[in-house]
Design an enzyme around this catalytic site. Structure first.
Site, PDB file in Angstrom:
ATOM      1  N   SER A   1     -41.864  17.650 -19.933  1.00  0.00           N
ATOM      2  CA  SER A   1     -40.652  16.798 -19.576  1.00  0.00           C
ATOM      3  C   SER A   1     -40.169  15.875 -20.536  1.00  0.00           C
ATOM      4  O   SER A   1     -41.197  15.303 -21.381  1.00  0.00           O
ATOM      5  CB  SER A   1     -40.894  16.132 -18.149  1.00  0.00           C
ATOM      6  OG  SER A   1     -41.722  15.014 -18.519  1.00  0.00           O
TER       7      SER A   1
ATOM      8  N   ASP B   1     -39.196  21.334 -20.711  1.00  0.00           N
ATOM      9  CA  ASP B   1     -38.544  21.399 -19.588  1.00  0.00           C
ATOM     10  C   ASP B   1     -37.216  20.831 -19.569  1.00  0.00           C
ATOM     11  O   ASP B   1     -36.919  19.820 -20.419  1.00  0.00           O
ATOM     12  CB  ASP B   1     -39.546  20.851 -18.430  1.00  0.00           C
ATOM     13  CG  ASP B   1     -39.001  21.371 -17.125  1.00  0.00           C
ATOM     14  OD1 ASP B   1     -38.239  22.246 -16.888  1.00  0.00           O
ATOM     15  OD2 ASP B   1     -39.676  20.872 -16.023  1.00  0.00           O
ATOM     16  N   HIS B   2     -36.399  21.055 -18.344  1.00  0.00           N
ATOM     17  CA  HIS B   2     -34.995  20.229 -18.325  1.00  0.00           C
ATOM     18  C   HIS B   2     -34.769  19.175 -19.400  1.00  0.00           C
ATOM     19  O   HIS B   2     -35.077  17.898 -19.398  1.00  0.00           O
ATOM     20  CB  HIS B   2     -34.852  19.442 -16.805  1.00  0.00           C
ATOM     21  CG  HIS B   2     -34.903  20.423 -15.697  1.00  0.00           C
ATOM     22  ND1 HIS B   2     -33.786  20.962 -15.313  1.00  0.00           N
ATOM     23  CD2 HIS B   2     -35.851  20.892 -15.136  1.00  0.00           C
ATOM     24  CE1 HIS B   2     -34.132  21.778 -14.394  1.00  0.00           C
ATOM     25  NE2 HIS B   2     -35.543  21.691 -14.146  1.00  0.00           N
TER      26      HIS B   2
ATOM     27  N   GLY C   1     -39.734  18.740  -6.321  1.00  0.00           N
ATOM     28  CA  GLY C   1     -40.327  17.798  -5.299  1.00  0.00           C
ATOM     29  C   GLY C   1     -41.255  18.351  -4.289  1.00  0.00           C
ATOM     30  O   GLY C   1     -41.408  19.650  -4.315  1.00  0.00           O
TER      31      GLY C   1
ATOM     32  N   HIS D   1     -37.276  27.652 -10.157  1.00  0.00           N
ATOM     33  CA  HIS D   1     -37.587  26.001 -10.321  1.00  0.00           C
ATOM     34  C   HIS D   1     -37.947  25.593  -8.899  1.00  0.00           C
ATOM     35  O   HIS D   1     -37.522  26.158  -7.703  1.00  0.00           O
ATOM     36  CB  HIS D   1     -36.441  25.390 -10.675  1.00  0.00           C
ATOM     37  CG  HIS D   1     -36.156  25.632 -12.154  1.00  0.00           C
ATOM     38  ND1 HIS D   1     -36.485  24.205 -13.000  1.00  0.00           N
ATOM     39  CD2 HIS D   1     -35.857  26.388 -13.001  1.00  0.00           C
ATOM     40  CE1 HIS D   1     -36.157  24.846 -14.439  1.00  0.00           C
ATOM     41  NE2 HIS D   1     -35.937  26.079 -14.196  1.00  0.00           N
ATOM     42  N   GLY D   2     -38.713  24.560  -8.784  1.00  0.00           N
ATOM     43  CA  GLY D   2     -39.017  23.858  -7.485  1.00  0.00           C
ATOM     44  C   GLY D   2     -40.287  24.747  -6.808  1.00  0.00           C
ATOM     45  O   GLY D   2     -40.167  25.131  -5.669  1.00  0.00           O
TER      46      GLY D   2
ATOM     47  N   ASN E   1     -42.197  27.653 -11.902  1.00  0.00           N
ATOM     48  CA  ASN E   1     -42.430  26.334 -12.294  1.00  0.00           C
ATOM     49  C   ASN E   1     -43.137  25.654 -11.291  1.00  0.00           C
ATOM     50  O   ASN E   1     -42.845  25.622 -10.107  1.00  0.00           O
ATOM     51  CB  ASN E   1     -41.211  25.559 -12.560  1.00  0.00           C
ATOM     52  CG  ASN E   1     -40.197  26.031 -13.845  1.00  0.00           C
ATOM     53  OD1 ASN E   1     -40.838  26.846 -14.431  1.00  0.00           O
ATOM     54  ND2 ASN E   1     -39.251  25.153 -14.099  1.00  0.00           N
TER      55      ASN E   1
ATOM     56  N   THR F   1     -44.609  19.137  -9.265  1.00  0.00           N
ATOM     57  CA  THR F   1     -45.223  18.166  -8.413  1.00  0.00           C
ATOM     58  C   THR F   1     -46.611  18.541  -7.917  1.00  0.00           C
ATOM     59  O   THR F   1     -47.341  17.273  -8.094  1.00  0.00           O
ATOM     60  CB  THR F   1     -44.127  18.235  -7.039  1.00  0.00           C
ATOM     61  OG1 THR F   1     -42.693  18.050  -7.441  1.00  0.00           O
ATOM     62  CG2 THR F   1     -44.478  17.138  -6.124  1.00  0.00           C
TER      63      THR F   1
HETATM   64 ZN   LIG Z   1     -36.844  22.271 -12.817  1.00  0.00          ZN
END
Ligand SMILES: [Zn+2]
Length: 293
Positions: A50, A82-83, A182, A209-210, A231, A234
């Site tokens: 990140s 990432d993002h 999350g 994602h997530g 991905n 969390t």
């Molecule tokens: Zn993501």
């Protein structure tokens, strides 16, 4: 096998029907647990970072750690940003040796997201680096951006087609399909039909994602629907913290730090192995690298 760009291996994964795990590294110990877990199961792996983690450690240390690990192993390892909404960070990652980057223009109006993604696509193409681009709004928190799960917006099918039209060599495409960053509060409503339609039409591997908290059935359906990059962030963050604290709880009087780091490493590596197994990429290192059919 050293560093690889993730595009070709994601294409092979998608064609063969498995997903490649993309874990968000936190520090050196975390990166090592990710790469070592993949080596143990002979799986391809994506180490992603990140922007705030890069701001903490610096570009060069992260690139050096991961390249050093990749040089010593016999599996394909990609280092991914990432993002990211900041073009300057993207350029600095490319210069520091990242093998792919994500530009997240999903909060911009469609035309602007498309124009800026295309500009970065040209940049990454000339640098020989892979690009991930996003459309729609994935729920939850990513870095400091928060999107409420109920206001997350699914990607629009027609916009997806238009979005990727001038980016034929996009390494991976991230349309919002109902998953969230999350920990899920309820059951995620994944738009499998939309995923399959988009994936079938664009011919580009899709990013999921997530991933934290999805069931095996949900992973299976997403991967068979075209998701080649899965991905996990969390779950890894929680294990990073718990792995450390568990040692303190088990041995309250311990004053030697290394057992804490080892306990944390072991906990994170177990998750990495579990996820690789769940995504079907165990034993796929050579296939993902294009060394066997
Ligand atoms: Zn993501």
């Amino acid at each position: 096998m050293t560093f690889v760009t993730m595009g070709p291996m994601l294409k092979r994964a998608q064609a063969a029907g498995y997903g490649i795990a993309a874990f968000n590294m936190i520090d050196y110990n975390s990166a090592r647990s990710i790469v070592d877990g993949a080596v143990e199961l002979q799986a391809p792996i994506i180490v992603q970072v990140s922007v705030k983690t890069i701001r903490h450690w610096g570009f060069k240390p992260i690139a050096t750690w991961v390249r050093m690990m990749a040089d010593d192993v016999d599996i394909p390892v990609a280092l991914h940003l990432d993002h990211c909404t900041d073009e300057d960070v993207i350029k600095r990652c490319i210069d520091a040796g990242w093998t792919s980057v994500m530009f997240d223009g999903s909060s911009l109006p469609f035309a602007e997201n498309r124009a800026r993604s295309e500009a970065i696509y040209r940049l990454t193409e000339s640098a020989g680096v892979g690009l991930e681009a996003e459309i729609g709004a994935i729920g939850g928190v990513e870095d400091d951006k928060f999107v409420a799960e109920d206001s997350a917006i699914l990607a629009d099918y027609d916009e997806c087609l238009e979005f990727v039209k001038n980016m034929p060599n996009l390494a991976v495409f991230a349309p919002a399909i109902g998953t969230a960053h999350g920990v899920y509060k309820g059951q995620p409503k994944i738009a499998y039909d939309l995923l399959e339609r988009i994936s079938g039409a664009v011919g580009i591997p899709i990013a999921l994602h997530g991933g934290t908290g999805l069931s095996q059935e949900q992973f299976d359906r997403c991967i068979s629907g075209g998701c080649a990059k899965v991905n996990i962030s969390t779950m890894h963050k929680l294990r990073f913290i718990d792995g450390f604290l568990d040692v303190r709880q088990a041995k309250p009087k311990l004053e030697e730090p290394l057992p804490f780091i080892v306990g944390q490493y072991d906990a994170m590596k177990r998750d990495v192995c579990d996820m690789i197994t769940a995504f079907g990429s165990r034993g796929k290192a050579a296939q993902a690298a294009g060394m066997v059919g």
